[in-house]
Write a protein that holds these residues in place. Structure first.
Motif, mmCIF file in Angstrom:
data_model
loop_
_atom_site.group_PDB
_atom_site.id
_atom_site.type_symbol
_atom_site.label_atom_id
_atom_site.label_comp_id
_atom_site.label_asym_id
_atom_site.label_seq_id
_atom_site.Cartn_x
_atom_site.Cartn_y
_atom_site.Cartn_z
ATOM 1 N N GLU A 190 0.717 -1.304 -0.203
ATOM 2 C CA GLU A 190 0.077 0.205 0.141
ATOM 3 C C GLU A 190 1.025 1.348 -0.033
ATOM 4 O OE1 GLU A 190 -3.723 0.215 0.613
ATOM 5 O OE2 GLU A 190 -4.026 -1.558 1.494
ATOM 6 N N PRO A 191 1.950 1.409 -0.962
ATOM 7 C CA PRO A 191 2.773 2.581 -0.930
ATOM 8 C C PRO A 191 2.183 3.837 -1.143
ATOM 9 C CG PRO A 191 2.854 1.427 -2.939
ATOM 10 C CD PRO A 191 2.076 0.601 -2.195
ATOM 11 N N VAL A 192 0.906 3.918 -1.657
ATOM 12 C CA VAL A 192 0.360 5.299 -1.769
ATOM 13 C C VAL A 192 -1.008 5.576 -1.137
ATOM 14 C CG1 VAL A 192 1.499 5.577 -4.127
ATOM 15 C CG2 VAL A 192 -0.887 4.721 -3.946
ATOM 16 N N ALA A 201 -0.085 9.898 -7.625
ATOM 17 C CA ALA A 201 0.370 9.880 -9.026
ATOM 18 C C ALA A 201 1.646 10.000 -9.167
ATOM 19 C CB ALA A 201 -0.489 10.888 -9.829
ATOM 20 N N GLN A 202 2.432 10.992 -8.425
ATOM 21 C CA GLN A 202 4.132 10.890 -8.679
ATOM 22 C C GLN A 202 4.645 9.892 -8.112
ATOM 23 O OE1 GLN A 202 5.315 14.574 -6.122
ATOM 24 N NE2 GLN A 202 3.706 15.652 -7.230
ATOM 25 N N ILE A 203 4.249 9.149 -6.838
ATOM 26 C CA ILE A 203 4.998 7.827 -6.622
ATOM 27 C C ILE A 203 4.843 6.794 -7.522
ATOM 28 C CG2 ILE A 203 5.219 6.457 -4.603
ATOM 29 C CD1 ILE A 203 6.173 9.108 -4.050
ATOM 30 N N LEU A 225 -8.695 -0.759 -6.424
ATOM 31 C CA LEU A 225 -8.431 -1.552 -7.678
ATOM 32 C C LEU A 225 -8.063 -0.588 -8.674
ATOM 33 C CD1 LEU A 225 -11.498 -3.992 -8.185
ATOM 34 C CD2 LEU A 225 -9.053 -4.615 -8.792
ATOM 35 N N SER A 226 -8.231 0.583 -8.787
ATOM 36 C CA SER A 226 -8.102 1.407 -9.735
ATOM 37 C C SER A 226 -6.491 1.648 -9.935
ATOM 38 C CB SER A 226 -8.679 3.101 -9.472
ATOM 39 O OG SER A 226 -10.152 2.617 -9.516
#
Ligand code: SF4
Length: 332
Positions: A190-192, A201-203, A225-226
Motif C-alpha cells: 500500500e505504498p500510496v 500519481a507522482q509516486i 483496484l483503480s
C-alpha cells in the motif's frame, strides 16, 4: 507442491509460491490469515494483490520476503544466471541475510516507518551500513547522493528530519532505502494509500520509471483496484486468506469472473455522467478468519451459492487461458 498448472504463465518463474499458509494463534482460535495460496511471478512483472482490509494481502506480502515466518508452504526464488532455486522459507538466517539484499519492501505509512531521530542522510545510509556495503566514506556519500537523485529527493534535504518533510518526500526516502542494496524483488505494501491523490500519481510514476530502468519485480498490494490496474501486469484478488481470481489486468477488468471480483469492480465510480453502472451490493459481513467454515469462504455473501459451495472449498482453476478462478460454478 501443486500438481496442477500454477497460476502465472508458461516461462520458468522468478518466484514460485506453493501452498503458502500463515496462521496466527489467538485467544479465540487459529486465525487463517493466508490459507493455502499458490501462484508464480515472472521476472520484471508487477503482480497486483487486491482485496478488502483483513483479507491477508499484507501478511502474504511479508511472508513472500520472510518478514513473517510462514506456517507451511514454499516461496522459491529462481536465480536466472546460476539456475539455482532457493526456498526462502527454509534457508538459514545467515543465507537469508544475504538474500535480504535481493528482496525488499516499501511500507504503507511513510509517517511511522521512518525513525524520526535520523536525518534523510542517515535513513538512506542505514541499510548500507548494516550490510557493510562500503568501507570508504566517499563511496557511501556518492551512493546516497545517487539514490536521492534516483528517487527525486533534492540533495539540500539530506540533513532534514522526516517530520520536516511532506508525505510524498517521506515515501521517497522509504523507496530509496529499499533500493539501496540493488534489490531484484520489491513488495510494495500500500505504498500510496496514505498520500494525497496528486502525490500518489507522482509516486506511482516514479515506481513505474524505476521498474523500466532497473527491471525490478514488484508485488503491489492495495485495496484500491483503480490504483492496482494502473501499475499491474496481472492482478490477484484475495478474499479471507485465499486468492479467488488471478488474471491479466485487462482481462480482469473486461471479464471479471468470480462473484466477489464482479462486486469489487461494480463499486468503482465511473467518471462519465451519461454512463450508468449497476452496483452489486454484497449482503452480510466478511466472516471471521478465525476457524473459518469449510466450503467457499464467500458463500455467506454470494447470491449464486449452491449446496456444493457449503461443503467443498473451490480450487483455483484455469477457466480461460491464464485466467484462474476459485468458484464451483466457473470452468470445468
Ligand atoms: Fe459463490 Fe459458490 Fe462460487 Fe463461492 S463457489 S463464489 S459461493 S458460486
Amino acid at each position: 507442491m501443486n500438481d496442477v498448472k500454477t497460476p502465472g504463465g508458461e516461462n520458468k518463474p522468478y518466484i514460485r509460491v506453493d501452498n503458502l499458509k500463515k496462521y496466527f494463534h489467538t485467544k479465540r482460535g487459529l486465525l487463517h490469515a493466508v490459507d493455502d495460496v499458490s501462484f508464480t511471478i515472472q521476472k520484471g512483472e508487477t503482480l497486483g494483490l487486491v482485496g478488502e482490509s483483513g483479507c491477508g494481502k499484507s501478511t502474504l506480502g511479508r511472508c513472500l520476503i520472510r518478514l513473517l515466518e510462514s506456517t507451511a508452504g514454499h516461496v522459491v526464488l529462481h536465480d536466472e544466471k546460476t539456475g539455482v532455486e532457493t526456498d526462502i522459507t527454509k534457508v538459514s538466517s545467515s543465507v537469508m541475510k544475504e538474500l535480504r539484499k535481493k528482496v525488499q519492501i516499501v511500507f504503507q505509512d511513510p509517517y511511522s516507518c521512518l525513525n524520526p531521530r535520523l536525518s534523510v542522510w542517515e535513513l538512506i545510509a542505514e541499510p548500507l551500513i548494516v550490510n557493510s556495503v562500503f568501507t570508504g566514506k566517499n563511496a557511501m556519500r556518492a551512493r546516497i547522493r545517487e539514490l536521492m537523485n534516483t528517487v527525486g529527493l533534492a540533495e539540500r534535504l539530506e540533513n532534514n528530519y522526516p517530520h520536516e518533510l511532506d508525505g510524498g518526500r517521506r515515501q521517497r526516502i522509504g523507496i530509496a532505502r529499499s533500493l539501496a542494496l540493488n534489490p531484484e524483488f520489491i513488495v510494495l505494501d500500500e505504498p500510496v494509500s496514505a498520500l494525497d491523490v496528486c502525490i500518489q500519481a507522482q509516486i506511482l510514476n516514479l515506481l513505474n520509471d524505476l521498474q523500466k530502468q532497473f527491471h525490478y519485480t514488484y508485488v503491489f498490494i492495495s485495496h484500491n483496484l483503480s490504483v492496482v490496474k494502473h501499475v499491474s501486469d496481472r492482478i490477484a484478488v484475495m478474499y479471507l486468506g485465499k486468492i479467488v481470481e488471478l488474471a491479466d489486468y485487462k482481462e480482469l477488468f473486461v471479464k471479471p469472473t468470480h462473484p466477489y471480483t464482479q462486486a469489487l469492480l461494480s463499486a468503482i465510480p465511473v467518471a462519465k455522467l451519461d454512463v450508468q453502472k449497476e452496483r452489486i451490493i454484497l449482503e452480510g459481513d466478511v466472516p471471521s478468519p478465525i476457524d473459518p467454515p469449510s466450503g467457499c469462504r464467500f458463500m455467506g455473501r454470494c447470491s449464486y451459492c449452491q449446496d456444493i459451495c457449503r461443503k467443498e472449498t473451490p480450487d483455483l482453476k484455469e477457466v480461460l487461458p491464464n485466467h484462474f478462478v476459485a468458484c464451483h460454478l466457473k470452468g470445468a
